[in-house]
Every structure is written in structure tokens, then in C-alpha cells.
Scaffold this motif. Structure first.
Motif, short mmCIF file in Angstrom:
data_model
loop_
_atom_site.label_atom_id
_atom_site.label_comp_id
_atom_site.label_asym_id
_atom_site.label_seq_id
_atom_site.Cartn_x
_atom_site.Cartn_y
_atom_site.Cartn_z
N SER A 1 -7.63 -26.26 -89.45
CA SER A 1 -6.57 -27.06 -88.17
C SER A 1 -8.36 -27.62 -87.40
O SER A 1 -8.50 -28.53 -86.87
CB SER A 1 -6.17 -26.16 -87.23
OG SER A 1 -6.09 -26.19 -85.85
N ARG A 2 -9.19 -26.56 -87.95
CA ARG A 2 -10.44 -26.59 -87.34
C ARG A 2 -10.90 -28.07 -87.87
O ARG A 2 -11.64 -28.88 -87.71
CB ARG A 2 -11.30 -25.67 -87.41
CG ARG A 2 -11.38 -24.33 -86.68
CD ARG A 2 -12.02 -23.01 -86.62
NE ARG A 2 -11.52 -22.65 -85.84
CZ ARG A 2 -11.98 -21.21 -86.02
NH1 ARG A 2 -12.55 -20.81 -87.40
NH2 ARG A 2 -11.74 -19.91 -85.95
N THR A 3 -11.18 -28.70 -89.53
CA THR A 3 -11.54 -28.91 -90.19
C THR A 3 -10.87 -30.26 -89.69
O THR A 3 -11.27 -31.80 -89.00
CB THR A 3 -10.66 -29.39 -91.05
OG1 THR A 3 -11.59 -28.04 -91.40
CG2 THR A 3 -11.81 -30.34 -92.05
N TRP A 4 -10.05 -30.61 -89.30
CA TRP A 4 -8.74 -31.35 -88.39
C TRP A 4 -9.67 -31.85 -87.47
O TRP A 4 -9.57 -33.60 -87.30
CB TRP A 4 -7.04 -30.87 -88.19
CG TRP A 4 -6.54 -32.38 -87.95
CD1 TRP A 4 -5.86 -33.93 -88.73
CD2 TRP A 4 -5.70 -32.99 -86.61
NE1 TRP A 4 -4.99 -34.58 -87.79
CE2 TRP A 4 -5.41 -33.63 -86.70
CE3 TRP A 4 -6.12 -32.01 -85.75
CZ2 TRP A 4 -4.59 -34.32 -84.96
CZ3 TRP A 4 -5.71 -32.23 -84.15
CH2 TRP A 4 -4.72 -33.60 -84.45
N SER A 5 -9.88 -31.44 -86.07
CA SER A 5 -10.36 -30.92 -85.18
C SER A 5 -11.66 -31.77 -84.83
O SER A 5 -11.68 -32.93 -84.31
CB SER A 5 -10.87 -30.12 -84.19
OG SER A 5 -8.85 -29.72 -84.26
N ARG A 6 -12.11 -32.02 -85.79
CA ARG A 6 -14.22 -32.36 -86.15
C ARG A 6 -13.66 -33.41 -86.68
O ARG A 6 -14.32 -34.22 -86.58
CB ARG A 6 -14.77 -31.30 -87.54
CG ARG A 6 -15.04 -30.15 -86.82
CD ARG A 6 -15.67 -29.30 -87.94
NE ARG A 6 -15.77 -29.13 -89.00
CZ ARG A 6 -14.96 -27.80 -89.40
NH1 ARG A 6 -15.49 -26.88 -88.29
NH2 ARG A 6 -14.54 -27.42 -90.72
N GLN A 7 -12.59 -33.77 -87.80
CA GLN A 7 -12.08 -35.46 -88.30
C GLN A 7 -12.19 -36.37 -86.84
O GLN A 7 -12.46 -37.50 -87.37
CB GLN A 7 -11.29 -35.30 -89.45
CG GLN A 7 -11.88 -35.02 -90.94
CD GLN A 7 -11.06 -34.63 -91.79
OE1 GLN A 7 -9.52 -34.88 -91.09
NE2 GLN A 7 -11.80 -34.24 -93.21
N VAL A 8 -10.78 -35.37 -86.62
CA VAL A 8 -10.33 -35.98 -85.16
C VAL A 8 -11.27 -37.03 -84.21
O VAL A 8 -12.11 -37.81 -83.70
CB VAL A 8 -9.40 -35.71 -84.25
CG1 VAL A 8 -8.78 -36.71 -83.25
CG2 VAL A 8 -7.17 -36.31 -85.74
N ALA A 9 -11.99 -35.39 -83.98
CA ALA A 9 -13.93 -36.21 -82.96
C ALA A 9 -14.63 -37.05 -83.67
O ALA A 9 -14.87 -37.62 -82.78
CB ALA A 9 -14.22 -35.01 -82.75
N GLY A 10 -15.10 -36.97 -84.77
CA GLY A 10 -16.24 -37.44 -85.52
C GLY A 10 -14.95 -38.95 -85.11
O GLY A 10 -15.82 -40.75 -85.06
N ARG A 11 -14.12 -39.35 -85.43
CA ARG A 11 -13.63 -40.74 -85.59
C ARG A 11 -13.17 -41.27 -84.05
O ARG A 11 -14.14 -41.99 -84.29
CB ARG A 11 -12.23 -40.68 -85.77
CG ARG A 11 -11.84 -40.73 -87.56
CD ARG A 11 -10.48 -41.19 -87.82
NE ARG A 11 -10.29 -39.85 -88.56
CZ ARG A 11 -9.11 -38.72 -88.95
NH1 ARG A 11 -8.88 -39.16 -88.36
NH2 ARG A 11 -8.85 -37.90 -90.47
N ARG A 12 -13.10 -40.52 -83.21
CA ARG A 12 -13.47 -40.79 -81.95
C ARG A 12 -14.57 -41.16 -81.62
O ARG A 12 -14.65 -42.10 -81.11
CB ARG A 12 -12.90 -39.69 -80.82
CG ARG A 12 -12.13 -40.50 -78.90
CD ARG A 12 -12.15 -39.25 -78.53
NE ARG A 12 -10.70 -38.82 -79.35
CZ ARG A 12 -10.56 -37.16 -79.05
NH1 ARG A 12 -11.80 -36.20 -78.82
NH2 ARG A 12 -9.51 -36.73 -79.65
N ARG A 13 -15.48 -40.50 -81.67
CA ARG A 13 -16.51 -40.86 -81.18
C ARG A 13 -17.36 -41.99 -81.87
O ARG A 13 -17.76 -42.92 -81.12
CB ARG A 13 -17.81 -39.52 -81.58
CG ARG A 13 -17.90 -38.32 -80.54
CD ARG A 13 -19.44 -38.07 -80.95
NE ARG A 13 -18.88 -36.90 -82.78
CZ ARG A 13 -18.52 -36.20 -82.56
NH1 ARG A 13 -17.88 -34.89 -81.55
NH2 ARG A 13 -18.29 -35.71 -84.13
N ALA A 14 -17.26 -42.80 -83.77
CA ALA A 14 -17.13 -43.76 -84.11
C ALA A 14 -16.93 -44.66 -83.70
O ALA A 14 -16.97 -45.65 -83.11
CB ALA A 14 -17.44 -43.78 -85.38
#
Length: 97
Positions: free
Chosen positions: A61-74
Motif C-alpha cells: 500500500s505504501r509503495t502504491w501510494s508513493r507511485q501514485v503521488a509521484g505520477r501526480r507530481r509529474a
């Protein structure tokens, strides 16, 4: 490092549960009452096994959250908003302000 700890935790829990289940099965098959240390070992094994699974899903869940946040920032850095238009094409048209 977390993956190693998750693997060890679930492995230890599985092994302890399997050993305790085999011991309990043998003691019951021999006609005796279940031995208390084996019952305790089985309970501890199940608890450790469940903790390993919970830890695994929490890490995912934490990994998925970090990936989603990174995509959102990009996406926010790469897209220049157009005034009056929705940032999402599926939102149904221009925004009312």
C-alpha cells in the motif's frame, strides 16, 4: 530490507504453524489430549503468520501510494493548466468559476 523481513516473518509463522499442527495431529491420533505447548506454538505461529501478511499488504500500500503521488507530481509539473478548462478530460467540459 522490508521484503526480507516480511519473507522471514511469514516463513517462521508458517513453519511454526505446520510443526504445531503435525504435533497436535500426532498427539490426538495417539489417543491423548492435545499438548499445551503445541497449542501455544500453533497460536503463536498463526499470529506471526498474520502479522507477516499484514506487513506485506501495508508495504504494498505504501509503495502504491508513493507511485501514485509521484505520477501526480509529474503530471502537475508537465501539464500547464488552460484557464477555464478541466484538468481531466473525463470531467465533462469547462469548469465554472
Amino acid at each position: 530490507m522490508a521484503h526480507v523481513l516480511i519473507t522471514v516473518t511469514t516463513g517462521v509463522g508458517s513453519l511454526a504453524t505446520a510443526v504445531a499442527a503435525a504435533g497436535l495431529g500426532l498427539s490426538i491420533a495417539a489417543g491423548g489430549m492435545p499438548q499445551q505447548p503445541l497449542v501455544g506454538l500453533m497460536a503463536a505461529g498463526v499470529v506471526v503468520l498474520v502479522l507477516g501478511f499484514v506487513w506485506y499488504f501495508e508495504e504494498r500500500s505504501r509503495t502504491w501510494s508513493r507511485q501514485v503521488a509521484g505520477r501526480r507530481r509529474a503530471r502537475q509539473r508537465g501539464v500547464q493548466p488552460v484557464r477555464g478548462a478541466s484538468p481531466r478530460p473525463s470531467a465533462g467540459g469547462p469548469r465554472l468559476r
